[in-house]
Design a protein around this motif. Structure first.
Motif, PDB file in Angstrom:
ATOM      1  N   GLN A  13       0.801  -1.219   0.000  1.00  0.00           N
ATOM      2  CA  GLN A  13       0.000   0.000   0.000  1.00  0.00           C
ATOM      3  C   GLN A  13       0.836   1.271   0.000  1.00  0.00           C
ATOM      4  O   GLN A  13       0.576   2.186  -0.782  1.00  0.00           O
ATOM      5  N   ARG A  17       0.930   4.084  -2.930  1.00  0.00           N
ATOM      6  CA  ARG A  17       0.603   5.481  -2.662  1.00  0.00           C
ATOM      7  C   ARG A  17       1.713   6.404  -3.150  1.00  0.00           C
ATOM      8  O   ARG A  17       1.458   7.411  -3.818  1.00  0.00           O
ATOM      9  N   LYS A  81      -0.788  12.777   4.982  1.00  0.00           N
ATOM     10  CA  LYS A  81      -1.214  11.690   4.082  1.00  0.00           C
ATOM     11  C   LYS A  81      -0.114  11.283   3.116  1.00  0.00           C
ATOM     12  O   LYS A  81      -0.123  10.176   2.597  1.00  0.00           O
ATOM     13  N   ASP A 132      -6.553  16.573  -0.948  1.00  0.00           N
ATOM     14  CA  ASP A 132      -6.874  17.128   0.368  1.00  0.00           C
ATOM     15  C   ASP A 132      -7.535  18.489   0.168  1.00  0.00           C
ATOM     16  O   ASP A 132      -6.952  19.369  -0.469  1.00  0.00           O
ATOM     17  N   GLY A 159     -13.625  10.117   0.870  1.00  0.00           N
ATOM     18  CA  GLY A 159     -13.371   8.721   1.189  1.00  0.00           C
ATOM     19  C   GLY A 159     -12.047   8.280   0.592  1.00  0.00           C
ATOM     20  O   GLY A 159     -11.246   9.097   0.146  1.00  0.00           O
ATOM     21  N   ASN A 160     -11.841   6.979   0.574  1.00  0.00           N
ATOM     22  CA  ASN A 160     -10.561   6.441   0.115  1.00  0.00           C
ATOM     23  C   ASN A 160     -10.524   6.265  -1.398  1.00  0.00           C
ATOM     24  O   ASN A 160     -11.520   5.913  -2.015  1.00  0.00           O
ATOM     25  N   ILE A 169      -5.754   0.909  -1.050  1.00  0.00           N
ATOM     26  CA  ILE A 169      -6.067   2.304  -0.754  1.00  0.00           C
ATOM     27  C   ILE A 169      -4.809   3.126  -1.006  1.00  0.00           C
ATOM     28  O   ILE A 169      -3.773   2.887  -0.381  1.00  0.00           O
ATOM     29  N   PRO A 172      -6.041   8.184   1.382  1.00  0.00           N
ATOM     30  CA  PRO A 172      -7.138   8.191   2.347  1.00  0.00           C
ATOM     31  C   PRO A 172      -7.813   9.563   2.370  1.00  0.00           C
ATOM     32  O   PRO A 172      -7.155  10.601   2.250  1.00  0.00           O
ATOM     33  N   ASN A 173      -9.106   9.554   2.500  1.00  0.00           N
ATOM     34  CA  ASN A 173      -9.866  10.795   2.683  1.00  0.00           C
ATOM     35  C   ASN A 173      -9.623  11.839   1.597  1.00  0.00           C
ATOM     36  O   ASN A 173      -9.406  13.014   1.879  1.00  0.00           O
TER      37      ASN A 173
END
Length: 201
Positions: A13, A17, A81, A132, A159-160, A169, A172-173
């Motif tokens: 993950q 990312r 993040k 973000d 959300g993810n 994922i 996130p957010n």
């Protein structure tokens, strides 16, 4: 092609990312370079350089939303993040250059026409999401968003963000149109659009 920047098959993950963030960041830099190119050659292409709108679909939507809002080093290097487990930034501007595609070291970034402005006047996203909403400031660009509520990979609200190939994922957010546009409206970013009283929900 995000400058061939990431491996969608990785199942780690944090690796996914970082790779996707760097690829999207390079796309942001390339979009800025594109603006500089067309502004520098506005007469040749017969464009009005005072009315530049950038748009993208899917990951291009992420890039467009970033272009309209990312404007400080802190947006990228201090966002929790986008930090590795050891708290170092996944994108290092000293290496990769800044969000305008200026600076950095070869071969990570090869800036050109640096003296020409890379500013745009509006952004449009078809899907995708904003990494973000804290990136949104009074100086951010007006935003038009088209986004399906049932989008399986980019959230319509917050959300993810998932990698389609693995389900990992990667952000996130993140926030889609359902949260981005109301915030843009509340901040007055879309006043120039909303004064026309469009009523299409």
């Amino acid at each position: 092609s995000y400058r061939s920047g990431w491996n969608p098959a990785t199942t780690i993950q944090e690796q996914a990312r970082e790779q996707l963030l760097k690829a999207t960041y390079r796309g942001l830099q390339d979009m800025r370079a594109c603006i500089r190119y067309f502004r520098a050659n506005a007469a040749m292409y017969k464009i009005d350089a005072s009315k530049i709108t950038l748009g993208g679909q899917g990951t291009g939507g992420y890039i467009a939303l970033a272009l309209g809002t990312v404007s400080t080093r802190e947006d990228i290097e201090s966002n929790i993040k986008f930090l590795r487990g050891n708290a170092s930034p996944m994108v290092n501007m000293d290496t990769m250059g800044d969000w305008r595609g200026v600076g950095g070291i070869p071969p990570y970034n090869l800036p050109h026409t640096e003296s020409v402005s890379s500013e745009a006047h509006m952004i449009v996203n078809f899907g995708g999401a904003m990494g973000d909403t804290a990136w949104m400031k009074s100086s951010s660009l007006p935003i038009v968003s088209l986004h399906a509520k049932g989008d399986r990979f980019a959230p319509y609200y917050t959300g993810n963000v998932l990698v389609p190939t693995t389900g990992a994922i990667v952000i996130p957010n993140a926030s889609g149109a359902g949260d981005v546009i109301p915030k843009a409206d509340a901040m007055g970013l879309n006043n120039a659009i909303n004064k026309y009283f469009y009523i299409d929900p």
